[in-house]
Motif scaffolding. Structure first.
Motif, PDB file in Angstrom:
ATOM      1  N   THR A 141       0.859  -1.184   0.000  1.00 13.61           N
ATOM      2  CA  THR A 141       0.000   0.000   0.000  1.00 13.61           C
ATOM      3  C   THR A 141       0.894   1.232   0.000  1.00 13.61           C
ATOM      4  OG1 THR A 141      -0.103  -0.119   2.403  1.00 13.61           O
ATOM      5  CG2 THR A 141      -1.981  -1.009   1.222  1.00 13.61           C
ATOM      6  N   LEU A 142       0.440   2.279  -0.614  1.00 13.35           N
ATOM      7  CA  LEU A 142       1.210   3.526  -0.640  1.00 13.35           C
ATOM      8  C   LEU A 142       0.974   4.263   0.666  1.00 13.35           C
ATOM      9  CD1 LEU A 142       0.460   4.739  -4.291  1.00 13.35           C
ATOM     10  CD2 LEU A 142       2.463   3.491  -3.466  1.00 13.35           C
ATOM     11  N   THR A 143       2.031   4.854   1.191  1.00 14.43           N
ATOM     12  CA  THR A 143       1.877   5.577   2.455  1.00 14.43           C
ATOM     13  C   THR A 143       2.263   7.046   2.254  1.00 14.43           C
ATOM     14  OG1 THR A 143       4.115   4.906   3.052  1.00 14.43           O
ATOM     15  CG2 THR A 143       2.324   3.578   3.935  1.00 14.43           C
ATOM     16  N   GLY A 144       1.855   7.843   3.218  1.00 14.87           N
ATOM     17  CA  GLY A 144       2.179   9.263   3.179  1.00 14.87           C
ATOM     18  C   GLY A 144       1.261  10.058   2.259  1.00 14.87           C
ATOM     19  N   ILE A 145       0.097   9.492   1.910  1.00 19.20           N
ATOM     20  CA  ILE A 145      -0.842  10.154   0.994  1.00 19.20           C
ATOM     21  C   ILE A 145      -1.441  11.404   1.652  1.00 19.20           C
ATOM     22  CG2 ILE A 145      -3.077   9.850  -0.156  1.00 19.20           C
ATOM     23  CD1 ILE A 145      -2.313   6.894  -0.539  1.00 19.20           C
ATOM     24  N   ASP A 146      -1.370  12.524   0.937  1.00 21.39           N
ATOM     25  CA  ASP A 146      -1.846  13.797   1.478  1.00 21.39           C
ATOM     26  C   ASP A 146      -3.278  14.078   1.010  1.00 21.39           C
ATOM     27  OD1 ASP A 146      -2.291  16.356   2.288  1.00 21.39           O
ATOM     28  OD2 ASP A 146      -0.822  17.281   0.921  1.00 21.39           O
TER      29      ASP A 146
END
Ligand SMILES: [Zn+2]
Length: 329
Positions: A141-146
């Motif tokens: 999963t992608l993290t740090g999504i703003d």
């Protein structure tokens, strides 16, 4: 070898327009997952100004050229299938075109069997959506999504909605870097892909993983099923976000303007009524008619029109509710 037998269906099923284009050395560029476009190669094309008028739907295989010179030469038809394409290129009959295709792609058989006789390629070009009947779970999963990126506010998506859908700007590295990422789940709620929307003028507007079969899923289906049997169907992610935000959570997006067999099955399985809310532009009109015709035998479907020239994500929340909820006003 006798070559008078023409098996139009087999030729059409085995030869994609891309393969026929390649025979003529025509290269088009991809605009999204199901369309390529570029300069029209047809000899009937007289207009010098329409540089990008030739469009191919690589999923369903028809082609169109909207240039008036070209359309007039075809007696008003916008395009056609692979046979029509070769017939136009060669200025020959459909039958002669099919014979030529059989010949080029090793399907010339005196028995007219559907089997390939030669060594030439007979498989349609690799299309990720045909690489099986499901998308594999994404192993990360992608993290740090703003979720508070200004682009979302510009498009009228609230931070709450952004968080609900898990969308936002991805600051990391890779193909989704600097894009608004949209997690896509299958009907069981398993993450299968991220779509990446450019947050500025960068092309392509949307980026999908190459192995992702868009036609095998309905965006937001896993959430929509918990909100009743009456579903609103939209084209794009942002239409879906806005309809949800307007208080209509039973909404799914096709991620394009065509409806696949698999998507039809999913809709039929989970819902008992549908509201079709597509863009009100030329492409949207044609798509609405086609999709409604596909759906109506399976599911009672109401086609609603957004105001001329607009798309659902540009409407106010009141307008959306008014269109999607019968008796809202
Ligand atoms: Zn043309």
């Amino acid at each position: 070898m006798t070559r008078n037998w023409v098996d139009f269906r087999t030729v059409k099923a085995n030869v994609s327009i891309e393969m026929a284009l390649a025979q003529y050395g025509v290269m088009l560029h991809r605009v999204n997952r199901c369309h390529i476009r570029g300069r029209c190669p047809l000899p009937t094309h007289a207009s010098k100004n329409s540089g990008q008028s030739f469009i191919v739907n690589t999923q369903k295989n028809p082609w169109t050229c909207h240039s008036s010179s070209c359309v007039a030469a075809r007696g008003g038809r916008l395009g056609g299938n692979v046979h029509d394409f070769v017939a136009s290129m060669e200025n020959c009959s459909i039958r002669a075109a099919a014979l030529r295709l059989q010949d080029w792609f090793g399907m010339n058989s005196s028995l007219g069997s559907s089997g390939a006789a030669g060594h030439a390629p007979t498989e349609p070009p690799a299309d990720p959506s045909r690489n099986g009947d499901s998308n594999r779970p994404l192993p990360f999963t992608l993290t740090g999504i703003d979720s508070r990126h200004p682009y979302l506010a510009e498009r009228g998506v609230s931070p709450e909605t952004a968080q609900h859908f898990g969308i936002g700007l991805f600051p990391g590295k890779g193909s989704m870097a600097g894009r608004i990422v949209v997690p896509i789940h299958n009907e069981d709620g398993i993450l299968v892909a991220y779509a990446g929307r450019a947050s500025n003028q960068t092309e392509p507007k949307y980026r999908f993983p190459t192995r992702f079969g868009k036609s095998l899923v309905l965006f937001n289906l896993c959430r929509a099923v918990h909100h009743g049997k009456r579903v609103v169907i939209v084209e794009g992610f942002f239409d879906c976000f806005k309809v949800h935000q307007a208080g209509v959570p039973c909404v799914v997006a096709l991620m394009g303007c065509s409806l696949s067999r698999r998507q039809t099955d999913l809709l039929e399985q989970h819902f008992s009524k549908a509201v079709l809310l597509l863009d009100n532009d030329k492409a949207g009109h044609a798509a609405s008619a086609t999709i409604a015709a596909q759906l109506v035998p399976k599911l009672p479907t109401r086609l609603v029109r957004v105001p001329e020239g607009s798309q659902p994500d540009q409407l106010s929340e009141d307008q959306i509710r008014c269109l999607c909820i019968p008796g809202y006003f």
